[in-house]
Design an enzyme around this catalytic site. Structure first.
Site, PDB file in Angstrom:
ATOM      1  N   GLU A 228       0.839  -1.200   0.000  1.00 17.21           N
ATOM      2  CA  GLU A 228       0.000   0.000   0.000  1.00 17.21           C
ATOM      3  C   GLU A 228       0.874   1.250   0.000  1.00 17.21           C
ATOM      4  O   GLU A 228       1.743   1.389   0.853  1.00 17.21           O
ATOM      5  CB  GLU A 228      -0.871  -0.045   1.264  1.00 17.21           C
ATOM      6  N   ASP A 230       0.427   4.998   0.615  1.00 21.35           N
ATOM      7  CA  ASP A 230      -0.466   6.073   1.042  1.00 21.35           C
ATOM      8  C   ASP A 230       0.102   7.416   0.606  1.00 21.35           C
ATOM      9  O   ASP A 230       0.931   8.006   1.289  1.00 21.35           O
ATOM     10  CB  ASP A 230      -0.656   6.032   2.560  1.00 21.35           C
ATOM     11  N   GLU A 233      -2.964  10.813   3.371  1.00 31.14           N
ATOM     12  CA  GLU A 233      -3.914  10.544   4.453  1.00 31.14           C
ATOM     13  C   GLU A 233      -3.980  11.843   5.230  1.00 31.14           C
ATOM     14  O   GLU A 233      -2.975  12.275   5.788  1.00 31.14           O
ATOM     15  CB  GLU A 233      -3.427   9.409   5.342  1.00 31.14           C
ATOM     16  N   HIS A 244       3.651   1.411   2.848  1.00 33.67           N
ATOM     17  CA  HIS A 244       3.528   0.214   3.705  1.00 33.67           C
ATOM     18  C   HIS A 244       3.977  -0.997   2.876  1.00 33.67           C
ATOM     19  O   HIS A 244       3.345  -1.310   1.864  1.00 33.67           O
ATOM     20  CB  HIS A 244       2.072  -0.035   4.118  1.00 33.67           C
TER      21      HIS A 244
END
Ligand SMILES: *[C@@H]1O[C@H](CO)[C@@H](O)[C@H](O)[C@H]1NC(C)=O
Length: 453
Positions: A228, A230, A233, A244
């Protein structure tokens, strides 16, 4: 004999287990949204691409094929219909969505707006998770390596406890099960989520534990893992840019607490990095950079540019710029002693982990930047979502976390929201009108989407 028997049994497996078919009460019409593919330099040669968005299958009505009986209601499965995952998968179908009325999702031109609380005729919807599509049946995939991804965002209506997230995961472009990408199936991420009602076309009903504080959610035995990235956020108080990693960048199903992550009792027992290597300016000691009236002024819209420097299957650096008004703003230099540099590299993550005296380092343990690169090279799906946090009240993003930590400890303070803020029951009742708007997405080689200083 053997090959023939094998052939028959695999056919059977397909017809019985590849479930999650679709219902016929509501047609599925995806909101249309354009984005731009850029080449050249400075944003001068960008071509409009027609896209559409789909809401994740987990938000949809799940009922008996051919009648209105719910297979899943509130946070519980009908245990008669779903006494086994296989039975459930063949009996239950997922429905089409009325995007604005049921889910508060509207698209117009190059913009997508997600509303937080939407009171529909049958239910109250909380937040949403959407995916950009290439066509009605296929997710758009992006290889971010050597490219930059740029978008405008309006977070002015996002208070403490909410998270307007724009990110990438290594989902299959076709989705999963019979419903496929057209119905928003196939989600996976770095928390190996176990709150998904279906994984790989099969129900997650057996062993389901309804949530104690979320009337719409629960946790099943099975989880869905993949790497993942990101990109964004954020709310109007804090923001984080966070890769991640996962042992396998692509989709892997996990079981029980071996999933690790948010939904398991043992956070660090899974195949993915639940924590990530985050660049949150406030958490790095630069408390005047991002927020209402600050250097990046979140009371107004702005442009977010993220560069993924590298080539082939190597990702060397993740770099961030903001553009607001006529100003191009670089990510700030960290003030935490021991961390230097305003972009994410493997060495930067190592330094942050050491400076914050973290007891674990899952980002590195599960492959670090190389895992991200592996995922990017496979192609990642763009997710745009809005959510509140029934596990940690979003305090890891916008407050001091853990809440009993001294705010002066490196890495403890992440934003100036109160440690008592972000309780879902509070934000859902008081901030129902919150919303996030994503627009003007541009993608192309480094330097192609904006005028880099
Ligand atoms: C569960 O499913 C069974 C079988 O279709 C049905 O008879 C029953 O009414 C359902 N229960 C609820 C609470 O909907």
């Amino acid at each position: 004999m053997l090959p023939r028997a094998f052939f028959v049994s695999s056919l059977l497996t397909t017809s019985l287990v590849s479930g999650q078919g679709v219902g016929s009460y509501q047609s599925e019409t995806h909101p249309k949204m354009t984005w731009q593919q850029c080449s050249g330099t400075g944003g001068s040669s960008c071509k409009s691409v027609s896209g559409e968005v789909v809401i994740d299958a987990n938000w949809r009505w799940l009922h008996v094929k051919g009648d209105y009986t719910n297979c899943y209601d509130g946070n519980k499965w009908n245990t008669t219909l779903c006494s086994s995952n296989d039975k459930c998968s063949t009996s239950c179908v997922v429905e089409g969505a009325d995007y604005p009325a049921t889910y508060g999702i509207t698209a117009s031109g190059n913009a997508l707006t997600l509303k937080f609380v939407t009171k529909g005729s049958y239910s109250t919807n909380i937040g949403s998770r959407t995916y950009l599509m290439k066509d009605t049946n296929t997710y758009q995939t992006f290889n971010l390596i050597g490219n930059e991804f740029t978008f405008d965002v309006d977070v002015s209506q996002l208070p403490c406890g909410l998270n307007g997230a724009l990110y990438f995961v290594v989902m299959d472009a076709k989705g999963q099960g019979t419903a496929g990408a057209k119905y928003g199936t196939g989600y996976c991420d770095g928390q190996c989520p176990r709150d998904l009602k279906f994984i790989n076309g099969k129900a997650n009903a057996v062993g389901w534990q309804p949530s104690s504080n979320d009337q719409n959610a629960g946790v099943g035995e099975r989880g869905s893992c993949c790497a993942e990235m990101d990109v964004w956020e954020a709310n109007s108080i804090s923001t984080a840019l966070t890769p991640h990693s996962c042992d396998s960048a692509t989709f892997v199903e996990c079981s029980g607490d071996n999933c690790g992550g948010t939904y398991s009792g043992t956070r660090y027992s899974g195949p993915c990095d639940a924590n990530g290597c985050d660049f949150n300016p406030y958490r790095l000691g630069v408390t005047d950079f991002y927020g209402k009236g600050k250097t990046v002024d979140t009371s107004k819209p702005f442009t977010v540019v993220t560069q993924f420097l590298g080539s082939g299957t190597t990702l060397s650096e993740i770099k961030r710029y903001y553009v607001q008004g006529s100003k191009v703003i670089e990510n700030p230099q960290p003030k935490t002693p021991g961390i230097t540099g305003n972009s994410i590299t493997q060495a930067w993550c190592d330094a942050e982990n050491a400076a914050n005296k973290e007891e674990v380092y899952p980002f590195k343990d599960h492959g670090g930047m190389q895992s991200m690169a592996n995922g990017m090279a496979k192609g990642m799906v763009l997710v745009m979502s809005l959510w509140d946090d029934h596990y940690a009240n979003m305090l890891w993003l916008d407050s001091t976390y853990p809440t009993d930590a001294d705010a002066s400890t490196p890495g403890a303070a992440r934003g100036d929201c109160a440690t008592s803020s972000g309780v879902p029951a509070d934000v859902e009742s008081k901030n129902g009108n919150a919303q996030v708007k994503y627009s003007n997405i541009k993608f192309g080689p480094i330097g192609s989407t904006f005028k880099q200083p």
